[in-house]
Design an enzyme around this catalytic site. Structure first.
Site, PDB file in Angstrom:
ATOM      1  N   LYS A  32      -1.831  25.269   4.547  1.00  0.00           N
ATOM      2  CA  LYS A  32      -0.831  25.574   3.529  1.00  0.00           C
ATOM      3  C   LYS A  32      -1.207  25.017   2.138  1.00  0.00           C
ATOM      4  CE  LYS A  32       1.068  21.495   3.325  1.00  0.00           C
ATOM      5  NZ  LYS A  32       2.893  21.185   2.349  1.00  0.00           N
ATOM      6  N   ASP A  59       4.148  26.263   1.176  1.00  0.00           N
ATOM      7  CA  ASP A  59       5.102  25.184   1.667  1.00  0.00           C
ATOM      8  C   ASP A  59       5.458  24.966  -0.101  1.00  0.00           C
ATOM      9  OD1 ASP A  59       6.805  23.536   2.410  1.00  0.00           O
ATOM     10  OD2 ASP A  59       5.026  21.987   2.695  1.00  0.00           O
ATOM     11  N   LYS A  61       8.794  24.272  -0.474  1.00  0.00           N
ATOM     12  CA  LYS A  61       9.963  24.205   0.007  1.00  0.00           C
ATOM     13  C   LYS A  61      11.556  24.087  -0.844  1.00  0.00           C
ATOM     14  CE  LYS A  61       7.748  19.991   1.642  1.00  0.00           C
ATOM     15  NZ  LYS A  61       5.939  20.432   1.402  1.00  0.00           N
ATOM     16  N   ASP A  64      17.474  25.247  -3.534  1.00  0.00           N
ATOM     17  CA  ASP A  64      18.466  25.374  -4.956  1.00  0.00           C
ATOM     18  C   ASP A  64      20.072  26.589  -4.384  1.00  0.00           C
ATOM     19  OD1 ASP A  64      18.779  26.563  -8.028  1.00  0.00           O
ATOM     20  OD2 ASP A  64      17.247  26.129  -7.983  1.00  0.00           O
ATOM     21  N   THR A 123       9.768  14.539   7.025  1.00  0.00           N
ATOM     22  CA  THR A 123       8.636  13.659   8.148  1.00  0.00           C
ATOM     23  C   THR A 123       9.021  12.165   7.083  1.00  0.00           C
ATOM     24  OG1 THR A 123       6.856  14.456   7.468  1.00  0.00           O
ATOM     25  CG2 THR A 123       7.942  15.039   9.218  1.00  0.00           C
ATOM     26  N   ARG A 215      -4.386  14.207   4.882  1.00  0.00           N
ATOM     27  CA  ARG A 215      -4.870  13.256   4.967  1.00  0.00           C
ATOM     28  C   ARG A 215      -5.842  12.530   5.897  1.00  0.00           C
ATOM     29  NH1 ARG A 215      -0.176  10.329   1.702  1.00  0.00           N
ATOM     30  NH2 ARG A 215       0.812  11.592   3.278  1.00  0.00           N
TER      31      ARG A 215
HETATM   32  O1  LIG Z   1       8.865  17.057   6.266  1.00  0.00           O
HETATM   33  C1  LIG Z   1       8.297  17.295   5.390  1.00  0.00           C
HETATM   34  C2  LIG Z   1       7.611  18.665   4.846  1.00  0.00           C
HETATM   35  C3  LIG Z   1       6.071  19.300   5.408  1.00  0.00           C
HETATM   36  N1  LIG Z   1       5.226  18.290   4.565  1.00  0.00           N
HETATM   37  C4  LIG Z   1       3.839  18.194   4.188  1.00  0.00           C
HETATM   38  O2  LIG Z   1       3.084  18.376   4.865  1.00  0.00           O
HETATM   39  C5  LIG Z   1       1.501  17.652   4.626  1.00  0.00           C
HETATM   40  C6  LIG Z   1       1.513  16.431   5.483  1.00  0.00           C
HETATM   41  O3  LIG Z   1       0.112  16.331   5.088  1.00  0.00           O
HETATM   42  P1  LIG Z   1      -0.329  14.637   5.535  1.00  0.00           P
HETATM   43  O4  LIG Z   1      -1.775  14.035   4.466  1.00  0.00           O
HETATM   44  O5  LIG Z   1      -0.744  15.074   6.777  1.00  0.00           O
HETATM   45  O6  LIG Z   1       0.598  13.913   5.173  1.00  0.00           O
HETATM   46  C7  LIG Z   1       2.218  17.374   2.896  1.00  0.00           C
HETATM   47  O7  LIG Z   1       1.335  18.245   2.122  1.00  0.00           O
HETATM   48  C8  LIG Z   1       3.344  17.754   3.243  1.00  0.00           C
HETATM   49  O8  LIG Z   1       4.326  18.673   1.458  1.00  0.00           O
HETATM   50  C9  LIG Z   1       5.448  17.061   5.451  1.00  0.00           C
HETATM   51  O9  LIG Z   1       4.492  15.712   5.086  1.00  0.00           O
HETATM   52  N2  LIG Z   1       7.034  16.855   6.147  1.00  0.00           N
END
Ligand SMILES: O=c1ccn([C@@H]2O[C@H](COP(=O)(O)O)[C@@H](O)[C@H]2O)c(=O)[nH]1
Length: 237
Positions: A32, A59, A61, A64, A123, A215
């Protein structure tokens, strides 16, 4: 392969760090590219990923007015990426125009169109924040479902949701609607800013098509071992 369901974000500030991760984890098939890397480095990393025959989740997002998100989706589709995100809260007209524009952009570039998927509720947000900061009067799971249904009505291919909502979205939106879950956390990993998580195995059992796991892998002392451990945990269920 179950491991192909895991998307790893390249959430790093430089192209050199992104390439170091690609080199370290050749077993990852789906990467991603998000806001941090794209804003820092531009689209060069997409070329690198394509040269390595990786699948790409772009991603960015988008959020607009309809004309602007449509233009952004037309351009994003031209990169030949696999997934592109837009916020469902841009509204039905924006979603619908964005979907049409993504198809057009891919056609003009002579590449396969991406699947356009809508962010339902980030999330990182808790039910409390949704109610008291964003003043949304619906319960969080109901609101996430409404956003997914809006995306489906607008002709989008799927949605991004937390693993805690994925079972309900799967039941209501059907098997053909793509559901991608970030906010996934193995039991041994820190949650950080993710508030509505489940483990990778639980998220897959609940109906997720893809898991975004960053992470816990990329910030681990050994990303290779963390990846392997997650793959084993999914396979064991
Ligand atoms: O609702 C959302 C949409 C996108 N993300 C993205 O996913 C990854 C999660 O990374 P972690 O390190 O596993 O937390 C990150 O790139 C976010 O921009 C999200 O977390 N929630």
């Amino acid at each position: 392969m179950l491991s192909d369901k895991i998307i790893v974000p390249l959430d790093v500030p430089t192209e050199a760090e992104a390439i170091a991760l690609l080199d370290r984890l050749p077993q990852v098939s789906f990467w991603k590219v998000g806001l941090e890397l794209f804003v820092s480095c531009g689209s060069g990393i997409l070329t690198t990923l394509k040269q390595r025959q990786k699948r790409i989740f772009l991603d960015l997002k988008f959020h607009d007015i309809p004309n602007t998100v449509a233009g952004a989706c037309r351009a994003a589709a031209g990169y030949g990426v696999d997934l592109v995100t837009i916020h469902a809260t841009a509204g039905k007209e924006a979603l619908s125009l964005a979907q049409q524009a993504a198809q057009e952009g891919a056609k003009i570039a002579g590449v396969a169109p991406p699947k356009l998927i809508a962010i339902t509720v980030l999330t990182s947000l808790s039910a409390r924040q949704l109610a008291f900061e964003l003043k949304i009067p619906l319960e969080l799971p109901e609101y996430a479902l409404e956003m997914a249904l809006l995306a489906r009505e607008a002709g989008l291919d799927g949605a991004v949701c937390s693993p805690q909502e994925v079972e309900q979205l799967r039941q209501t939106c059907g098997d053909d609607f793509l559901l991608v879950c970030p906010g996934v956390r193995p039991s041994w990993a820190a949650k950080g800013d993710q508030t509505r998580s489940l483990t990778p195995a639980q998220a897959i059992q609940a109906g997720a098509d893809y898991l975004v796991i960053g992470r816990p892998i990329t910030a681990a002392a050994s990303p290779e071992e963390a990846w392997e451990r997650i793959c084993q945990e999914i396979a064991a269920e």
